[in-house]
Write an enzyme that holds these catalytic residues in place. Structure first.
Site, PDB file in Angstrom:
ATOM      1  N   LYS A   1      44.238  19.198  40.171  1.00 33.01           N
ATOM      2  CA  LYS A   1      41.955  18.330  40.255  1.00 33.01           C
ATOM      3  C   LYS A   1      41.310  17.179  40.212  1.00 33.01           C
ATOM      4  O   LYS A   1      40.465  16.783  40.565  1.00 33.01           O
ATOM      5  CB  LYS A   1      40.808  19.731  39.420  1.00 33.01           C
ATOM      6  CG  LYS A   1      41.585  21.426  39.309  1.00 33.01           C
ATOM      7  CD  LYS A   1      40.412  21.545  37.901  1.00 33.01           C
ATOM      8  CE  LYS A   1      41.075  23.398  38.590  1.00 33.01           C
ATOM      9  NZ  LYS A   1      40.408  24.482  37.939  1.00 33.01           N
TER      10      LYS A   1
ATOM     11  N   ASP B   1      32.464  24.872  36.228  1.00 33.28           N
ATOM     12  CA  ASP B   1      33.184  26.820  36.262  1.00 33.28           C
ATOM     13  C   ASP B   1      32.223  27.659  37.069  1.00 33.28           C
ATOM     14  O   ASP B   1      32.690  28.931  37.695  1.00 33.28           O
ATOM     15  CB  ASP B   1      33.925  27.252  35.341  1.00 33.28           C
ATOM     16  CG  ASP B   1      35.489  26.898  36.087  1.00 33.28           C
ATOM     17  OD1 ASP B   1      35.627  26.254  36.377  1.00 33.28           O
ATOM     18  OD2 ASP B   1      36.462  26.402  34.977  1.00 33.28           O
TER      19      ASP B   1
ATOM     20  N   GLN C   1      40.318  24.778  30.937  1.00 33.70           N
ATOM     21  CA  GLN C   1      41.411  25.430  32.046  1.00 33.70           C
ATOM     22  C   GLN C   1      41.423  26.815  31.583  1.00 33.70           C
ATOM     23  O   GLN C   1      41.747  27.178  30.453  1.00 33.70           O
ATOM     24  CB  GLN C   1      42.037  23.989  31.874  1.00 33.70           C
ATOM     25  CG  GLN C   1      43.518  24.670  33.096  1.00 33.70           C
ATOM     26  CD  GLN C   1      42.805  25.543  34.480  1.00 33.70           C
ATOM     27  OE1 GLN C   1      41.520  24.696  34.646  1.00 33.70           O
ATOM     28  NE2 GLN C   1      43.385  26.499  35.352  1.00 33.70           N
TER      29      GLN C   1
HETATM   30  N1  GUN Z   1      42.214  29.580  35.992  1.00 37.30           N
HETATM   31  C1  GUN Z   1      42.671  30.203  37.174  1.00 37.30           C
HETATM   32  N2  GUN Z   1      41.123  29.204  37.492  1.00 37.30           N
HETATM   33  C2  GUN Z   1      41.409  29.426  37.026  1.00 37.30           C
HETATM   34  C3  GUN Z   1      39.482  28.586  37.805  1.00 37.30           C
HETATM   35  O1  GUN Z   1      39.232  28.295  38.584  1.00 37.30           O
HETATM   36  N3  GUN Z   1      38.555  27.726  36.149  1.00 37.30           N
HETATM   37  C4  GUN Z   1      39.259  27.373  34.926  1.00 37.30           C
HETATM   38  N4  GUN Z   1      38.670  27.037  34.410  1.00 37.30           N
HETATM   39  N5  GUN Z   1      40.123  28.130  34.937  1.00 37.30           N
HETATM   40  C5  GUN Z   1      41.200  29.056  35.905  1.00 37.30           C
END
Ligand code: GUN
Length: 282
Positions: free
Chosen positions: A52, A119, A96
């Site tokens: 990311k 998100d 996350q």
């Molecule tokens: N953990 C697995 N997929 C995601 C996601 O799309 N966003 C976040 N913040 N954590 C995750």
């Protein structure tokens, strides 16, 4: 069989987004900023966050990393989120997942301002999604819909079977597919016979977290298969769909890696840019 090449689609779209961000920086005199909070050292999370961060750098989004100790108190994490909510230079915040068990995930997600919710996990933004109103969509479902659209796959009238009922993928992707005119069935760990449902599907989205659980005998000829699974087995990344088995019979399929994963990251960048645009225009 046609490969749904998320890697190349996201690469092209990231470059287009980079141009848009460049124009916006000229106009609004500052770059978008995403704050990423990572708690602990879960190897999968470390790898996702690295991806990311790299993607942000590529398109011109400033990323501010907050890497916290595994044992951070809920009070300290709450204080950080409140600070980021109040920080006028921050446009998006991402916590996350998963986070350690001693922290209340729902409470912390909903503490993130809904206007900085990169998100699309905030209860209010999910509420808007379920009421079919404009909002920030969770990145994986959004990326899947973009991929289908790019390949002109129209799901109107299709039978769509989703395997997995999480708030992050299964449930919102079911909603978005239904909005596009698909008839949806959601299977999960308590479903008696998943194959009974998938054999009647025109499109299967598998987000079960179980390596190669979707096999040829469960899918009908010409179906579209979207594989959200990322499983590390013997040091290799493999999906929830048995790609080699399925490639002979499906019309379209996403590979793992290089399918849904890069589209998820692209959607996160799009979400951050959207939050930034809402923020600078306020
Ligand atoms: N953990 C697995 N997929 C995601 C996601 O799309 N966003 C976040 N913040 N954590 C995750």
């Amino acid at each position: 069989m046609i490969l749904l090449d998320g890697k190349s689609v996201s690469k092209k779209r990231n470059l287009e987004l980079k141009d848009k961000i460049k124009d916006a920086i000229n106009l609004y005199k500052r770059a978008p900023k995403l704050a990423i909070i990572l708690v602990g050292n879960n190897p999968a999370s470390l790898s996702y966050v690295k991806g990311k961060k790299k993607a942000c750098e590529l398109v011109g989004i400033i990323n501010e990393m907050h890497h916290l100790d595994e044992n951070v108190s809920e009070l300290d994490l709450k204080a950080l989120i409140v600070n980021l909510n109040q920080d006028d230079t921050v446009d998006g915040i991402l916590l996350q997942l998963p986070i350690p068990k001693h922290l209340d995930e729902d409470l912390l997600i909903d503490l993130i301002s809904k206007d900085k919710d990169a998100d699309g996990f905030h209860v209010v933004n999910q509420g808007y999604l379920y009421q079919k109103k404009k909002t920030i969509y969770p990145a994986t479902p959004k990326g899947i819909m973009t991929l289908l659209d790019t390949y002109d796959i129209n799901v109107k009238g299709m039978n769509a079977v989703i395997i997995g009922r999480s708030n992050i993928v299964g449930f919102p992707v079911a909603r978005l597919l239904m909005d596009q005119g698909a008839t949806i069935t959601v299977c999960h760990s308590k479903t008696k016979d998943v194959g009974f449902h998938t054999r009647n599907a025109d499109i299967v989205v598998v987000a079960a977290g179980r390596p190669h659980m979707l096999t040829k005998d469960m899918v009908r000829e010409g179906a579209v298969v979207i594989d959200v699974g990322v499983n590390r087995v013997d040091g290799k990344l493999i999906g929830d769909a048995d790609f080699e088995d399925l490639r002979e019979i499906c019309s379209y399929i996403t590979p793992v890696p290089g399918g849904v994963g890069p589209m998820t990251i692209h959607s996160l960048l799009e979400n951050t840019f959207e939050l930034y645009m809402n923020h600078v225009k306020k």
